[in-house]
Design an enzyme around this catalytic site. Structure first.
Site, PDB file in Angstrom:
ATOM      1  CE1 TYR A   1       4.885 -10.590   1.126  1.00 19.95           C
ATOM      2  CE2 TYR A   1       6.951 -11.985   2.058  1.00 19.95           C
ATOM      3  CZ  TYR A   1       5.321 -11.837   2.416  1.00 19.95           C
ATOM      4  OH  TYR A   1       4.800 -12.192   3.299  1.00 19.95           O
TER       5      TYR A   1
ATOM      6  CB  SER B   1       6.995 -12.039   6.035  1.00 18.29           C
ATOM      7  OG  SER B   1       7.789 -13.107   5.850  1.00 18.29           O
TER       8      SER B   1
HETATM    9  P1  NAD Z   1      -4.952 -14.575   0.949  1.00 18.03           P
HETATM   10  O1  NAD Z   1      -4.032 -13.992  -0.368  1.00 18.03           O
HETATM   11  O2  NAD Z   1      -4.973 -15.229   1.104  1.00 18.03           O
HETATM   12  O3  NAD Z   1      -5.179 -12.885   2.023  1.00 18.03           O
HETATM   13  C1  NAD Z   1      -5.055 -11.404   1.234  1.00 18.03           C
HETATM   14  C2  NAD Z   1      -6.115 -10.835   1.147  1.00 18.03           C
HETATM   15  O4  NAD Z   1      -5.699  -9.612   1.169  1.00 18.03           O
HETATM   16  C3  NAD Z   1      -7.320 -11.275   0.144  1.00 18.03           C
HETATM   17  O5  NAD Z   1      -8.613 -11.124   1.282  1.00 18.03           O
HETATM   18  C4  NAD Z   1      -7.594  -9.663  -0.636  1.00 18.03           C
HETATM   19  O6  NAD Z   1      -8.545  -9.864  -1.332  1.00 18.03           O
HETATM   20  C5  NAD Z   1      -6.476  -8.428   0.196  1.00 18.03           C
HETATM   21  N1  NAD Z   1      -6.080  -7.874  -0.370  1.00 18.03           N
HETATM   22  C6  NAD Z   1      -5.148  -7.088  -0.989  1.00 18.03           C
HETATM   23  N2  NAD Z   1      -4.719  -6.750  -1.948  1.00 18.03           N
HETATM   24  C7  NAD Z   1      -5.504  -5.527  -1.233  1.00 18.03           C
HETATM   25  C8  NAD Z   1      -5.963  -4.053  -1.323  1.00 18.03           C
HETATM   26  N3  NAD Z   1      -4.448  -3.925  -1.725  1.00 18.03           N
HETATM   27  N4  NAD Z   1      -6.126  -3.567  -0.185  1.00 18.03           N
HETATM   28  C9  NAD Z   1      -7.450  -4.036   0.848  1.00 18.03           C
HETATM   29  N5  NAD Z   1      -7.012  -5.961   0.798  1.00 18.03           N
HETATM   30  C10 NAD Z   1      -5.892  -6.428  -0.259  1.00 18.03           C
HETATM   31  O7  NAD Z   1      -3.022 -14.343   1.809  1.00 18.03           O
HETATM   32  P2  NAD Z   1      -1.908 -14.135   3.184  1.00 18.03           P
HETATM   33  O8  NAD Z   1      -1.770 -15.338   2.944  1.00 18.03           O
HETATM   34  O9  NAD Z   1      -3.538 -14.416   4.026  1.00 18.03           O
HETATM   35  O10 NAD Z   1      -1.926 -13.168   3.520  1.00 18.03           O
HETATM   36  C11 NAD Z   1      -2.103 -12.335   4.984  1.00 18.03           C
HETATM   37  C12 NAD Z   1      -1.136 -11.514   4.991  1.00 18.03           C
HETATM   38  O11 NAD Z   1       0.218 -12.000   5.473  1.00 18.03           O
HETATM   39  C13 NAD Z   1       0.182 -11.102   3.774  1.00 18.03           C
HETATM   40  O12 NAD Z   1       0.219  -9.220   4.446  1.00 18.03           O
HETATM   41  C14 NAD Z   1       1.417 -11.026   3.658  1.00 18.03           C
HETATM   42  O13 NAD Z   1       2.163 -11.315   3.341  1.00 18.03           O
HETATM   43  C15 NAD Z   1       1.409 -11.933   5.114  1.00 18.03           C
HETATM   44  N6  NAD Z   1       2.144 -13.474   5.362  1.00 18.03           N
HETATM   45  C16 NAD Z   1       2.246 -14.507   4.668  1.00 18.03           C
HETATM   46  C17 NAD Z   1       2.330 -15.864   4.510  1.00 18.03           C
HETATM   47  C18 NAD Z   1       1.727 -16.522   3.720  1.00 18.03           C
HETATM   48  O14 NAD Z   1       2.468 -18.087   3.940  1.00 18.03           O
HETATM   49  N7  NAD Z   1       0.349 -17.115   3.934  1.00 18.03           N
HETATM   50  C19 NAD Z   1       3.358 -16.186   5.493  1.00 18.03           C
HETATM   51  C20 NAD Z   1       3.597 -14.433   5.916  1.00 18.03           C
HETATM   52  C21 NAD Z   1       3.289 -13.705   5.781  1.00 18.03           C
END
Ligand code: NAD
Length: 285
Positions: A180, A167
């Site tokens: 985080y 991130s």
């Molecule tokens: P999201 O909530 O849309 O998807 C996350 C997925 O992870 C879900 O399908 C959930 O069921 C799964 N998950 C959660 N806990 C789990 C576990 N213990 N074991 C297996 N699966 C699990 O979130 P997203 O925004 O797509 O985030 C995905 C990644 O991207 C994360 O690591 C997040 O930190 C990172 N990220 C997101 C953003 C943002 O702005 N959305 C920015 C930077 C980084």
């Protein structure tokens, strides 16, 4: 008159520049990618984009129904796909899930360690349980999935690509996000070690560092941050999430998926141990 190019030692030698034989092709075609958190958001879009480029996909997620639905959708795109139910913090479940993926799809060449959650709170109110939960999903999950997949990559001898979902918070801090930010910084250290250990096996490790992307993870944070900071939801978007971007725009799941495609398909150790920031200029390195 003297030819200026003679001094530069440059222009007249173009015919001497050796033509580099392109013996590798940047492609994920027919490779197998295991993507954690692929039932939603960023992970789901990465699964779709890799599939559209010919990769077979293991959709690894804690949410069984959503993982199966995503795997079914991926199959309809003309590649092989399997749903693997795993909590990335559960050692036995990760090991069993990776074995299932390899059994169903034949190998694992690409790992995208992406599953993640967000919990926001000021440090003085953070429960130890929430801290440990955050570290477990982001850091332990990355370790466990790496260990389980890399053994297969080494044994197959075809190299591999490991991508951690970092991130901008792998580089920068924000209020309310202590675990985080700590966890996302840790992924950069992990990737650097895996880059060194994996190099003799042509296994590369890199980190993608997105800015804010409107997925369920972020939609949930907007009202939470508004409440914690005592400002409106519109102000959270404009003055907290997108304040430092060059254009006030969200990064998209597709932006992140294109980065994953590039890193997954890059064939040599020239690009390893790196972090790629995709954030509309929020963070510039
Ligand atoms: P999201 O909530 O849309 O998807 C996350 C997925 O992870 C879900 O399908 C959930 O069921 C799964 N998950 C959660 N806990 C789990 C576990 N213990 N074991 C297996 N699966 C699990 O979130 P997203 O925004 O797509 O985030 C995905 C990644 O991207 C994360 O690591 C997040 O930190 C990172 N990220 C997101 C953003 C943002 O702005 N959305 C920015 C930077 C980084």
């Amino acid at each position: 008159m003297q030819d200026a190019s003679a001094d530069s030692g440059w222009a007249n030698h173009s015919q001497e520049i050796p033509q580099v034989e392109k013996d590798t092709e940047m492609s994920v075609k027919s490779k197998v990618a295991l993507i954690t958190g692929a039932a939603s958001g960023i992970g789901k879009r990465i699964a779709e984009v890799l599939a559209d480029n010919g990769a077979h996909i293991a959709v690894a997620d804690i949410n069984q129904a959503a993982a199966q639905a995503a795997a079914d959708e991926i199959k309809a795109r003309g590649v092989k796909a399997t749903a693997v139910v795993m909590d990335v913090t559960d050692e036995a479940a990760v090991d069993a899930g990776v074995e299932k993926a390899v059994k169903d799809l034949g190998s694992v060449d690409i790992l995208v360690s992406n599953a993640g959650i967000q919990i926001v709170n000021p440090i003085e109110n953070f429960s130890y349980a929430d801290w440990k939960k955050m570290m477990a999903i982001h850091v332990d999950g990355a370790f466990l999935t790496t260990r389980a997949c890399i053994k297969h990559m080494y044994a197959a001898g075809n190299g591999g690509s490991i991508i951690y979902m970092g991130s901008v918070h792998s580089k920068e801090a924000s209020k309310l996000k202590a675990p985080y930010v700590a966890a996302k910084h840790a992924l950069i250290g992990l990737a650097k070690v895996i880059a060194k250990e994996g190099a003799p096996h042509k296994v590369r490790a890199n980190v993608i560092c997105p800015g804010f992307v409107r997925t369920p993870l972020v939609e949930k944070q907007i009202p939470e941050q508004a409440k914690e900071l005592g400002i409106s939801e519109a102000d959270v978007i404009k003055n907290v999430m997108l304040k430092e971007t060059v254009d006030g725009e969200f990064t998209t799941v597709d932006d992140v998926a294109q980065c994953a495609l590039f890193l997954a398909g890059f064939e040599t150790n020239a690009l390893t141990g790196q972090s790629l920031v995709v954030s509309h200029g929020w963070f510039m390195q």
